[in-house]
Write a protein that holds these residues in place. Structure first.
Motif, mmCIF file in Angstrom:
data_model
loop_
_atom_site.group_PDB
_atom_site.id
_atom_site.type_symbol
_atom_site.label_atom_id
_atom_site.label_comp_id
_atom_site.label_asym_id
_atom_site.label_seq_id
_atom_site.Cartn_x
_atom_site.Cartn_y
_atom_site.Cartn_z
ATOM 1 N N SER A 1 -8.305 -55.231 34.275
ATOM 2 C CA SER A 1 -8.616 -54.788 32.913
ATOM 3 C C SER A 1 -10.108 -54.695 32.656
ATOM 4 O O SER A 1 -10.571 -53.838 31.917
ATOM 5 C CB SER A 1 -7.997 -55.733 31.900
ATOM 6 O OG SER A 1 -6.659 -55.936 32.202
ATOM 7 N N LYS B 1 -12.024 -51.299 31.429
ATOM 8 C CA LYS B 1 -12.802 -51.172 30.206
ATOM 9 C C LYS B 1 -14.159 -50.581 30.517
ATOM 10 O O LYS B 1 -14.718 -49.793 29.766
ATOM 11 C CB LYS B 1 -12.965 -52.564 29.574
ATOM 12 C CG LYS B 1 -13.179 -52.509 28.070
ATOM 13 C CD LYS B 1 -13.456 -53.871 27.503
ATOM 14 C CE LYS B 1 -12.183 -54.648 27.333
ATOM 15 N NZ LYS B 1 -12.380 -55.887 26.582
ATOM 16 N N ASN C 1 -11.255 -46.637 30.737
ATOM 17 C CA ASN C 1 -9.839 -46.380 31.007
ATOM 18 C C ASN C 1 -9.606 -45.075 31.735
ATOM 19 O O ASN C 1 -8.664 -44.347 31.433
ATOM 20 C CB ASN C 1 -9.032 -46.366 29.698
ATOM 21 C CG ASN C 1 -8.877 -47.757 29.147
ATOM 22 O OD1 ASN C 1 -8.980 -48.730 29.867
ATOM 23 N ND2 ASN C 1 -8.624 -47.839 27.874
#
Lengths: 466, 185
Positions: free
Chosen positions: A60, A64, A68
């Protein structure tokens, strides 16, 4: 008829914050609360990010950072399909001997659907298969980054002020980092509209660093604006040159008006989500981490716990005349289930949609357990259940067909709807085992208790016969 | 077939063409050299002759029909119009073409439907399952794609389907993902 098997014909009622009616295939069952849950009464959490075309997993934090988007794959700016890299041979002079020419590979991007190629916007062919393609730079990036930094600092300062006020009120010695730890993610700090921007404060500087004061200049206001070209109204429009709104808005940084400025963008990542019951905080659905796998680590879907009602055949329905509708009940669990049906009371608050009276069989229906090996086991004796032929039409492994009587009440009814309650026993295997009274080294697990669950079911039977 | 005065019911196949015997060719059809007609393709010249040029590729279950327009019955006197198809066109599997005039280097993809009043110039690509039944001349190098039959103009000619050297060198480099369709080699 296949249309009788459509999922929205039979809906179950979910009693959550909102009353939602959804087919059983779209519902989840929390076996700790023993209640049905729909997508609106669970909390959704992001599990992992992955690219849909190259199936590459991405943590993730990295996602970020890259906004994305996948690093390798591109989307066609024209039709949003995935672009593929093609190679051609072009003659190019050898570096050693300029007089001779050798065939060198040149790569370009092409879309298989709308036949767009990277040569259409003037992007030169690259000599490397992957990694050579760059997205165009946004001229406003620097200004935007500066604005973001300024507002991050502002949010951090606001949060510190808020925490100081809270500490002063409570008069306790709580470390400042306490509020930092419980940032977004818990239910305590969900964003409320109007509250100061606390989302950016999570990304702000750490405690120890000194905070430099960032100042921004306000955007200058111009008196003179660029005039429109003179032939703006008289020039004929060539429609293939103009971008559609969708193509334009998919690139909000540039929003090009001409098709010759549509550059490809990196492909958006998709995410796998896990669902969590809001009351007991247990996971209802947790997919596997690997993007190529479609299995679930935890899959508490309603169809594997609750008996499913399906419509098998509907005779001609006539107003105020009783007709027999054939329904089937399927037992998803492996032990015998007892099902009782009951009509809705007259003043039932859940019964808002029904347009016909229904007479359900009063007796208890017994469903055999689901036996996965039944088709291979030839010596299995068929269990004798002594069915009443007026009620039970047929019985087949874990499924029975039964009749209900429907009396449509409304004239000119386009969709006759009936509803009833279904009550069945549910053996909760997930309940914690109670230790036996004597204790002992090897306590035998207490038999899981059965509880009775009641659901409200609505059926849509279609129009009255003409 | 109805008896008409002086019917030329022969099928003329030029040397070098490959016409499979399982295909169905009816009426007055002329097929040029180096054209390939796959089995189960149907070329039907009902309301007039069909002239097919060189180097075309007519794949399985493609239907090229010079039929009567819908509102005219076969009995009335209609002048037979010739359907002309140019060079290096590709009629992919299952397409239906009734266009009276087709130029060169066009591609009609699978299950596309081209009406009688459409005139294809050259370099056009009619995408899969697109139905084009307007009354117009499609300009050169137009690509019609998508469920809404969106159009755009491409700057490159479609790949020559016959050129083998191109096929060896123009190949997909990135590994095909699970959703990408295999391009026919």
């Amino acid at each position: 008829m296949a249309s009788l098997l459509q999922p929205d014909r039979v809906v179950y009622l979910v009693r959550g914050e909102k009353k939602i009616r959804a087919p059983l295939s779209q519902l989840y069952f929390c076996r700790y609360c023993s209640e049905l849950r729909s997508l609106e009464c669970v909390s959704h959490e992001v599990d992992s990010h992955y690219c849909p075309s190259c199936l590459e997993n991405m943590p993730s934090a990295e996602a970020k950072l890259k906004k994305n988007r996948c690093a390798n794959c591109f989307d066609c700016p024209c039709c949003m399909h995935t672009l593929s890299t093609r190679a051609t041979n072009i003659p190019a002079p050898l570096p050693d001997d300029p007089t001779k020419t050798a065939m060198k590979k040149a790569y370009y991007l092409a879309c298989g659907f709308c036949r767009w190629t990277s040569r259409d916007v003037g992007m030169a062919d690259k000599s490397v298969a992957s990694g050579g393609w760059q997205e165009p730079e946004n001229p406003h990036t620097q200004r935007i980054n500066k604005l973001i930094e300024y507002y991050q600092q502002l949010a951090h300062r606001e949060k510190q002020d808020r925490d100081r006020k809270k500490m002063a009120r409570r008069r306790q010695c709580m470390p400042l980092a306490f509020s930092e730890k419980y940032g977004l993610g818990t239910r305590l700090q969900r964003q409320r509209p109007g509250a100061p921007i606390s989302s950016l404060s999570g990304l702000s500087l750490k405690e120890g660093e000194e905070q430099k004061d960032i100042t921004i200049e306000p955007a200058p206001a111009l008196d003179e604006v660029e005039p429109l070209p003179e032939d703006c109204y008289s020039r004929p429009i060539s429609l293939p040159e103009v971008t559609t709104l969708r193509q334009r808005l998919l690139q909000p940084d540039f929003q090009p008006a001409g098709a010759s400025q549509l550059h490809p963008r990196h492909k958006h990542l998709l995410m796998k989500r896990s669902l969590r019951c809001r009351k007991c905080e247990h996971n209802l659905s947790k997919p596997e981490f690997n993007p190529t796998s479609i299995k679930f680590k935890i899959q508490l879907v309603a169809v594997s716990y609750i008996p499913e009602v399906r419509i098998m055949s509907i005779p001609n329905l006539r107003n105020m005349k009783e007709s027999q509708v054939l329904l089937t009940l399927t037992n998803p669990v492996e032990n015998i289930t007892h099902v009782t049906l009951a009509p809705c009371e007259d003043d039932d608050p859940d019964d808002i949609n029904s347009t016909a009276k229904v007479v359900v069989p009063g007796k208890q229906l017994v469903l055999a357990g689901k036996d996965a090996a039944a088709e291979y086991d030839e010596l299995a004796e068929p269990q004798d259940f002594q069915d009443d032929p007026d009620v039970v039409a047929f019985r087949k492994s874990n499924k029975i067909g039964f009749f209900i009587k429907v009396i449509p009440q409304k004239e000119e009814d386009a969709d006759v709807t009936v509803s009833f309650k279904i009550r069945h026993d549910f053996r909760n295997l997930a309940a914690p085992v109670r230790p036996s009274e004597e204790g002992g080294a090897a306590a035998a697990p207490a038999p899981a208790e059965s509880i009775w669950l009641t659901h409200h079911v609505e059926l849509r039977l279609g129009p009255l016969a003409p | 077939m109805a008896d008409k005065p002086n019917p030329q019911k022969s099928v003329k196949i030029a040397a070098g063409a490959v016409v499979c015997v399982e295909s169905e060719i009816r009426g007055d059809v002329t097929i040029g050299p180096r054209t390939v007609v796959h089995p189960k393709a149907r070329i039907i010249a009902e309301a007039g002759p069909i002239v097919i040029g060189e180097g075309n590729l007519i794949e399985e279950q493609a239907l090229i029909i010079n039929g009567y327009p819908e509102n005219i019955t076969p009995e009335s006197e209609v002048e037979p119009k010739t359907m002309t198809i140019g060079m290096n066109n590709v009629f992919e599997v299952g397409c239906v073409s009734q266009a009276l005039k087709i130029g060169d280097n066009n591609v009609i993809e699978s299950k596309a439907d081209v009406g009688r009043n459409v005139i294809l110039t050259s370099g056009c690509i009619i995408g899969a399952f697109c139905q084009v039944n307007t009354c117009e001349v499609i300009p050169e190098n137009t690509v019609i794609y998508g469920s809404g039959c969106m159009r755009r103009v491409q700057t490159e000619r479609p790949q020559d389907h016959r050129s083998s050297s191109d096929r060896l060198h123009t190949r997909r480099v990135s590994p095909p993902g699970p959703e990408e369709v295999q391009r026919r080699a």
